[in-house]
Write an enzyme that holds these catalytic residues in place. Structure first.
Site, PDB file in Angstrom:
ATOM      1  CB  ALA A 303      22.739  77.147  15.286  1.00  0.00           C
ATOM      2  CB  ILE A 305      20.489  73.436  21.685  1.00  0.00           C
ATOM      3  CG1 ILE A 305      20.132  74.758  22.345  1.00  0.00           C
ATOM      4  CG2 ILE A 305      20.182  72.268  22.597  1.00  0.00           C
ATOM      5  CD1 ILE A 305      18.679  74.889  22.657  1.00  0.00           C
ATOM      6  CG  ASP A 349      39.963  35.141  42.408  1.00  0.00           C
ATOM      7  OD1 ASP A 349      40.608  35.706  43.295  1.00  0.00           O
ATOM      8  OD2 ASP A 349      38.736  34.971  42.437  1.00  0.00           O
ATOM      9  CG  ASP A 661      36.181  32.358  43.461  1.00  0.00           C
ATOM     10  OD1 ASP A 661      36.451  32.825  44.585  1.00  0.00           O
ATOM     11  OD2 ASP A 661      36.880  31.492  42.897  1.00  0.00           O
ATOM     12  CG  ASN A 727      26.048  72.292  18.091  1.00  0.00           C
ATOM     13  OD1 ASN A 727      25.125  72.270  17.288  1.00  0.00           O
ATOM     14  ND2 ASN A 727      26.129  71.450  19.098  1.00  0.00           N
ATOM     15  CG  ASN A 764      21.141  71.210  15.003  1.00  0.00           C
ATOM     16  OD1 ASN A 764      22.318  71.188  14.657  1.00  0.00           O
ATOM     17  ND2 ASN A 764      20.677  72.030  15.911  1.00  0.00           N
ATOM     18  CG  ASP A 768      25.011  67.582  13.720  1.00  0.00           C
ATOM     19  OD1 ASP A 768      25.929  66.771  13.876  1.00  0.00           O
ATOM     20  OD2 ASP A 768      24.761  68.501  14.505  1.00  0.00           O
TER      21      ASP A 768
HETATM   22  P1  ADP Z   1      42.659  30.116  45.020  1.00  0.00           P
HETATM   23  O1  ADP Z   1      41.198  30.283  44.812  1.00  0.00           O
HETATM   24  O2  ADP Z   1      43.466  31.347  44.797  1.00  0.00           O
HETATM   25  O3  ADP Z   1      43.221  28.957  44.315  1.00  0.00           O
HETATM   26  P2  ADP Z   1      41.933  28.932  47.496  1.00  0.00           P
HETATM   27  O4  ADP Z   1      41.493  29.825  48.579  1.00  0.00           O
HETATM   28  O5  ADP Z   1      40.935  28.159  46.737  1.00  0.00           O
HETATM   29  O6  ADP Z   1      42.857  29.798  46.559  1.00  0.00           O
HETATM   30  O7  ADP Z   1      42.962  27.887  48.068  1.00  0.00           O
HETATM   31  C1  ADP Z   1      44.002  28.245  48.928  1.00  0.00           C
HETATM   32  C2  ADP Z   1      44.697  27.025  49.447  1.00  0.00           C
HETATM   33  O8  ADP Z   1      43.798  26.288  50.236  1.00  0.00           O
HETATM   34  C3  ADP Z   1      45.145  26.078  48.360  1.00  0.00           C
HETATM   35  O9  ADP Z   1      46.467  26.364  47.951  1.00  0.00           O
HETATM   36  C4  ADP Z   1      45.088  24.728  49.040  1.00  0.00           C
HETATM   37  O10 ADP Z   1      46.275  24.484  49.742  1.00  0.00           O
HETATM   38  C5  ADP Z   1      43.971  24.897  50.034  1.00  0.00           C
HETATM   39  N1  ADP Z   1      42.724  24.340  49.516  1.00  0.00           N
HETATM   40  C6  ADP Z   1      42.063  24.709  48.418  1.00  0.00           C
HETATM   41  N2  ADP Z   1      40.948  24.016  48.239  1.00  0.00           N
HETATM   42  C7  ADP Z   1      40.889  23.136  49.259  1.00  0.00           C
HETATM   43  C8  ADP Z   1      39.961  22.132  49.662  1.00  0.00           C
HETATM   44  N3  ADP Z   1      38.860  21.862  48.965  1.00  0.00           N
HETATM   45  N4  ADP Z   1      40.237  21.427  50.782  1.00  0.00           N
HETATM   46  C9  ADP Z   1      41.336  21.698  51.497  1.00  0.00           C
HETATM   47  N5  ADP Z   1      42.233  22.621  51.190  1.00  0.00           N
HETATM   48  C10 ADP Z   1      42.034  23.343  50.084  1.00  0.00           C
HETATM   49 MG    MG Z   2      39.564  28.733  45.074  1.00  0.00          MG
END
Ligand code: ADP
Ligand code: MG
Length: 938
Positions: A303, A305, A349, A661, A727, A764, A768
Site C-alpha cells: 500500500a 509504495i 532575437d 542564431d 497511498n 495499486n 489507481d
Molecule cells: P539582428 O540579428 O538583431 O538583426 P544583426 O547582428 O544581424 O542584428 O545586425 C546588426 C546590424 O548590423 C544591423 O542593424 C545592420 O546595420 C548591420 N548589418 C546586418 N546585416 C548586415 C549585412 N549583411 N551587411 C552589413 N551590415 C549588416
Molecule cells: Mg541577424
C-alpha cells in the site's frame, strides 16, 4: 593516401569525383555500400531482456517476490504440518496471482519504458547535422550521415564538419578543431598542399570531422567518413541519448525513498506491536497469528509504495516532449520540458523571430539626397522617388548601388512565372532587390564589360560582433575595399563622404547623415551605411578587417523594413499575462529596436529604457543587475553581451530562455536555462548548444512550449496528488485495523486485515495506476497561462500539496475503515466485509481522481474532457466490481459478491468525502477576496 600533401586536382582524381557536378546518385550508392553511413559507432543499446529484468529491481517487485515466497512457505507448512489442504491451496493461488501481477507489471513497465525510449530516439533523430552537398550538379542540404568519400561539400560560418575534408576553395575560412588538437584558437585554412610529414594540427588544407567553422566559408571534398575519420580513429564509443534524471524525477525518487523508509518503519512497528500484544496476553507468539500479521504487513508494504510514480513520471515527461515536437518545439532532454514550464524571462532575437525577416529597402540616402523606393517583396520592379520632389538622377546612386551588390553574396532568382525567390542573408537580399530595380546586377558587373573589368579579391563576411561586411575588389587594375554595416559603427571609421559627386570632409555632412539615420530608425527601419575606400595591392590581399575597415568614404544609407510578425503580439500578450517577461535583444539600432518593440507590445511607452551594447560595456555587474529586471530592449548588442544579461537575470533567480542564431551565440545559449535555436535559419553550432529548437523559427512556438511545459508540470502534480492520497488512504485503513480492532467484531477477528494484500495490489495496479496515467495526458487547465511561473526552489510538496494529500488521504482511509467496521457489525462475513472496504476504497479513489485533476476543485473542470481518464475510470470501476463477482477472483483476492443495493450504496457514499471537501473549498474560494491567488486556496 596523404590527402594534405597532394594538390586539389589529384585528390579529386584519386577520389573519382568532379568539382563542378559532384557525385552521381549511382556513385553515392556504390560507395555507401562499401564504406557505410557517415556515422561514429554508438554504444550498443541495452538488450530488451536486460531492460525487462531491470524492473525486478524495483522495491515493490522485491516485496512481492518476498510475498510469493511467504505464501509458498505457508502452503508447504500447511501440507506438511497442519494438513489444512484448503488453506494450502489458497496460499498457492495467492502466490500464483502475485506472480502473475509481477509479470504483468514488469511487462507494462518494460513496454512503457521502451516506447518512451523510442520516441526520445525519434526526437533525437530530428536534430541531425546538415551540410551542403553537391550531387548530380545541384547543391542540396543533406543530413551529414549521407556523406560518402568524394562528395563535394560547402561550409560557412556556424557549420559543423562531419567527415574529413580536403579544402578546394576557401575564403577567410577559420576552423576550430580543438577537439583534435587542443588548440582553442581558430585555425586559418587554405588549399595549398603541405609536406607529407606535417602534423595533424598544421595540415592547413584539411577540415576534420567534429570541427566548427568559425569564420568565412569554403568548399571541400570528403576524403574519409565515419570511423575512418581522424575523430573516428580516436573516439571511443559515442554516448547514446541523454537519459539523465530531470530535477523533478530526482525529487520524486527522493520522495519515494523517504516513503519507503516510513513504510518500513510502520511495518516493523506493526509487527512489533502485535508480537508484544500477544506476549502480554498469551505469554507466547503463535506461528499462525504471526502469519496473519505478516500478511497485513505485506499489504501495508504494497500500500505504501508509490510504485507507479517514477514510471508514470518519465512517461508523462516523454509525452510532453512529443507534444512539444508536434507543435514544432524540439526539446533535447526531458529536463527542458520541466524547465520551460518555469521560465520567467524569454530573451529573444528580433530579426527573424519577432520579425518576418522579409527585408525590403523602402528609403535610402545617396549623394546627399533622400529617395523613397516603390515596389513590394522580392520582385525587382519599382521606381525611386526623390523626397525633395525634384527629378531623380541616376548619377546620385549608381556607384552606391554597385557597391551595395558587390559587397554582397545574396541572390534572387525567378521561376518561369516571374516569382522571385531570395537566396542568402535577408539583409543582403534587400540590397540586391534594390539595385535590380535599377537594372544593376552583380553578375553583370563581374562579367567582362570591355572597358570595365571588376573582380572580387576577398570577402570578409558579416559578423554580428563587427556588424560590418567588406569585399575587396579589383577594378581596372585599382583595388577598392567596399564596406557596409551598422551606421553608428561605420561612422567612426568614416573620414569623407560623396555629396554632389564631390568628396567632402565627413564633418560637413555628419549631422545630416545622423538625422536621416535616426529618422529611418525611428520609423522602425533597419539601417545600413554603404562606403568604399581605395587600398593598395598589399592591403587588398593581406590586410585584416581592422585595417581595411578604416578611413572610409561614405556613399549612402539604406532604410530596410522588416515587418513584425503579426502573431507575435498576441503571444507576447499571453506571456505577459502568464508573468513571463519578454525581452528583445538585437544588433539593430536602439531607435529601430524600440519602434518594433512598441509595435509588438514588448514595451508600452516611448520612454521605456533601452540599453545599448556600448552602455552595457560601461556598466558594472552591479549596475546591470539593478537594470536587468526592468529592461525589455537591448540594442546594438554583440553575442558576448547576451551572456552577461543571462547571468544577471539568473542571479536574480530568474529562469531564462534565450534565443540565438549565430555561431557566437552558442555560449549564451549554453548559459541560459533554456537555450533556443532556430531550426531553419539557425547555424548547426547553435542547434547543438540549444535545449529547444524551433523547427519553424517562430516566436509563438516558444510560447506554446512554455504552455506545454506548464501543462505537463501541472499534470505531474495532479497525478502525484492522486497517487499519494490513495497511498495514505490505503496505509491508514490498514493501520486503523491493526490498532483499533482489539477484539473480534461479528465474524472478523483482531488479526483480520481491513484489506487483503491482493486487494491492495489490485488497487495499486488497476484502479489507481491507470487513471493516474491518464492524468498525464490531460489538456491544459483554462488558466495555466494566467498563473505565475512555478517557483523552482520550492519542493513539489509545497503550496499545500502535502496538506491536501494528508487531509484527503486520511478522510478516505477513515471512510474505508468505517465501512469495514460497519460491515463487521452488520454480521457480514470476513470476505464480504473486506470487499465492502475494498470497493469503498476503489470508488473513493475514482471520485477523487477528478478532484486531483485540478489545482483548484472538482467543480472547476469538465469531468469528461479527458477521454483517456473516462476510459481508465470506467474500466477500473467495471473490473473492480467484476473481481468481486467472479469465483476465481473471490478465491485469490478474498473478495465476495455483494447485493445490488450495497454496490449502489458504496458507489454513491464513497463520493461523499470528495464532494464535500471539494465543495467546501469551492465555497471558501468564492467567499475569499478575489485578490487571493486561486492556486493557493487550500
Ligand atoms: P539582428 O540579428 O538583431 O538583426 P544583426 O547582428 O544581424 O542584428 O545586425 C546588426 C546590424 O548590423 C544591423 O542593424 C545592420 O546595420 C548591420 N548589418 C546586418 N546585416 C548586415 C549585412 N549583411 N551587411 C552589413 N551590415 C549588416
Ligand atoms: Mg541577424
Amino acid at each position: 593516401m596523404k590527402w594534405y600533401s597532394e594538390t586539389p586536382e589529384s585528390v579529386l582524381e584519386a577520389l573519382t569525383t568532379n568539382r563542378i557536378s559532384g557525385l552521381s546518385e549511382d556513385q553515392v550508392r556504390q560507395r555507401r555500400e562499401k564504406v557505410g553511413t557517415n556515422q561514429l559507432q554508438t554504444a550498443k543499446k541495452e538488450p530488451a531482456w536486460k531492460l525487462f529484468l531491470k524492473s525486478f529491481k524495483e522495491p515493490l517487485v522485491i516485496i512481492l517476490l518476498v510475498a510469493i515466497a511467504l505464501a509458498l512457505a505457508s502452503a508447504w507448512y500447511d501440507f506438511k504440518v497442519t494438513g489444512n489442504t484448503e488453506h494450502a491451496t489458497a496460499s498457492i493461488y495467492e502466490a500464483a496471482a502475485i506472480a502473475l501481477i509481477v509479470v504483468i507489471n514488469s511487462g507494462l513497465t518494460f513496454h512503457q519504458t521502451r516506447s518512451a525510449q523510442k520516441s526520445l530516439e525519434a526526437l533525437a533523430n530530428m536534430r541531425q547535422h546538415h551540410m551542403h552537398v553537391l550531387r548530380e550538379g545541384n547543391w542540396v542540404s543533406l543530413a551529414t550521415q549521407e556523406l560518402v568519400p568524394g562528395d563535394i561539400v560547402s561550409v560557412k560560418s556556424g557549420d559543423f564538419i562531419d567527415g574529413d575534408l580536403r579544402w578546394l576553395k576557401t575564403a577567410e575560412l577559420q576552423i576550430n578543431e580543438s577537439h583534435l588538437t587542443g588548440e582553442s584558437d581558430a585555425i586559418n585554412k587554405d588549399t595549398q598542399a603541405v609536406s607529407e610529414d606535417t602534423e595533424l594540427g598544421d595540415r592547413s588544407n584539411m577540415g576534420y570531422s567534429g570541427s566548427m567553422v568559425v569564420n568565412g566559408n569554403g568548399i571541400g571534398v570528403v576524403v574519409a567518413t565515419g570511423m575512418k575519420t581522424e575523430l573516428g580513429k580516436i573516439s571511443s564509443l559515442m554516448q547514446g541519448i541523454d537519459d539523465q534524471k530531470t530535477p523533478i524525477e530526482k525529487s520524486v525518487h527522493g520522495l519515494s525513498k523517504k516513503l519507503m523508509m516510513i513504510a518500513a518503519m510502520i511495518i516493523l512497528l506493526t509487527i512489533g506491536y502485535d508480537v508484544v500484544k500477544q506476549l502480554m496476553e498469551a505469554g507466547s507468539v503463535s506461528l499462525e497469528s504471526l502469519a496473519g500479521i505478516s500478511s497485513t504487513a505485506i499489504a501495508i508494504a504494497v500500500a505504501s509504495i508509490p510504485d507507479a510514480m517514477p514510471v508514470v513520471l518519465s512517461i508523462v515527461l516523454t509525452i510532453g516532449a512529443k507534444m512539444m515536437a508536434d507543435q514544432k518545439g524540439l526539446v533535447k532532454s526531458l529536463s527542458s520540458v520541466e524547465t520551460l514550464g518555469s521560465t520567467t524571462y524569454i530573451a529573444s532575437d528580433k530579426t527573424g523571430t519577432l520579425t518576418k525577416n522579409e527585408m525590403t529597402v523602402t528609403r535610402f540616402m545617396a549623394n546627399g539626397r533622400i529617395y523613397d523606393v516603390e515596389g513590394n517583396g522580392y520582385t525587382p520592379v519599382g521606381d525611386f522617388i526623390a523626397e525633395d520632389g525634384q527629378p531623380v538622377d541616376e548619377a546620385d546612386y549608381r556607384r552606391f548601388l554597385e557597391v551595395a551588390v558587390l559587397d554582397n553574396e545574396a541572390e534572387i532568382k525567378s521561376d518561369d512565372k516571374q516569382n522571385w525567390r531570395p537566396f542568402g542573408n535577408p539583409t543582403d537580399v534587400s540590397l540586391v532587390v534594390l539595385a535590380a530595380k535599377q537594372g544593376i546586377k552583380r553578375d553583370a558587373l563581374l562579367e567582362d564589360q570591355g572597358n570595365r573589368d571588376i573582380d572580387i579579391v576577398r570577402i570578409l563576411p558579416f559578423d554580428s560582433t563587427r556588424k560590418m561586411m567588406t569585399v575587396v575588389i579589383k577594378e581596372n587594375g585599382q583595388y577598392y575595399s567596399l564596406t557596409k554595416g551598422a551606421p553608428d559603427v561605420v561612422k567612426n571609421r568614416t573620414t569623407t563622404a560623396l555629396v554632389n559627386q564631390q568628396v567632402v570632409k565627413i564633418d560637413e555632412v555628419a549631422d545630416e547623415i545622423e538625422t536621416t539615420m535616426l529618422a529611418f530608425a525611428n520609423s522602425a527601419l533597419r539601417t545600413i551605411s554603404i562606403s568604399q575606400r581605395k587600398v593598395t595591392r598589399d592591403q587588398a590581399l593581406n590586410a585584416p578587417s581592422e585595417v581595411l575597415e578604416q578611413d572610409l568614404c561614405f556613399l549612402g544609407l539604406v532604410g530596410i523594413i522588416d515587418p513584425p510578425r503579426e502573431e507575435v503580439k498576441a503571444a507576447v500578450n499571453t506571456l505577459t499575462t502568464a508573468s513571463v517577461n519578454v525581452v528583445m535583444i538585437t544588433g539593430d539600432h536602439a531607435a529601430t529596436a524600440k519602434a518594433i518593440a512598441k509595435r509588438l507590445g514588448i514595451i508600452q511607452s516611448d520612454n521605456a529604457r533601452v540599453i545599448t551594447g556600448r552602455e552595457l560595456e560601461s556598466m558594472s555587474d552591479q549596475q546591470l543587475a539593478e537594470a536587468v529586471l526592468t529592461t525589455r530592449v537591448y540594442a546594438r548588442v554583440t553575442p558576448e553581451h547576451k551572456q552577461r544579461i543571462v547571468k544577471q537575470l539568473q542571479d536574480h533567480r530568474q529562469v531564462v530562455a534565450m534565443t540565438g542564431d549565430g555561431i557566437n551565440d552558442a555560449p549564451a545559449l549554453k548559459a541560459a536555462d533554456i537555450g533556443i535555436a532556430m531550426g531553419i535559419n539557425g547555424t548547426e553550432v547553435t542547434k547543438d548548444a540549444a535545449d529547444l529548437i524551433l523547427l519553424d523559427d517562430q516566436f509563438t512556438t516558444i510560447e506554446k512550449s512554455v504552455e506545454s511545459g506548464r501543462t505537463i508540470f501541472a499534470n505531474i502534480l495532479n497525478f502525484m496528488r492522486h497517487e499519494l492520497t490513495t497511498n495514505v488512504a490505503e496505509v491508514l485503513s490498514l493501520l486503523l485495523g491493526v490498532f483499533l480492532i482489539t477484539a473480534p467484531i461479528g465474524n472478523i477477528t483482531e488479526v483480520t486485515p481491513t484489506l487483503t494484500a491482493l486487494m491492495v495490489l489490485w488497487v495499486n495496479m488497476v484502479s489507481d495506476s491507470l487513471p493516474s496515467f491518464a492524468l498525464g495526458y490531460d489538456e491544459p487547465e483554462a488558466d495555466v497561462m494566467k498563473q505565475r511561473p512555478r517557483d523552482t526552489t520550492q519542493s513539489i510538496l509545497a503550496n499545500g500539496m502535502l496538506r491536501r494529500v494528508l487531509f484527503r488521504g486520511s478522510i478516505m482511509g477513515a471512510a474505508v475503515f468505517i465501512a469495514f467496521i460497519w460491515a463487521a457489525n452488520q454480521g457480514f462475513s470476513v470476505a464480504e466485509s473486506q470487499t465492502i472496504a475494498f470497493l469503498t476504497l476503489v470508488f473513493g479513489q475514482l471520485w477523487h481522481v477528478y478532484d486531483a485533476r485540478s489545482a483548484k476543485t472538482l467543480f472547476d473542470r469538465n469531468p469528461f474532457s479527458n477521454s483517456r481518464l473516462t476510459l481508465a475510470g470506467g474500466f477500473a470501476a467495471t473490473a473492480s466490481i467484476l473481481v468481486t463477482l467472479m469465483p476465481f477472483f473471490n478465491q485469490v483476492m478474498g473478495t465476495a459478491p455483494l447485493s445490488i443495493s450495497l454496490y449502489v450504496g458504496i458507489i454513491i457514499l464513497s463520493a461523499l468525502p470528495t464532494f464535500i471537501i471539494s465543495g467546501i473549498k469551492k465555497l471558501i474560494g468564492w467567499a475569499r477576496n478575489r485578490q487571493n491567488d486561486p492556486a493557493l486556496v487550500e
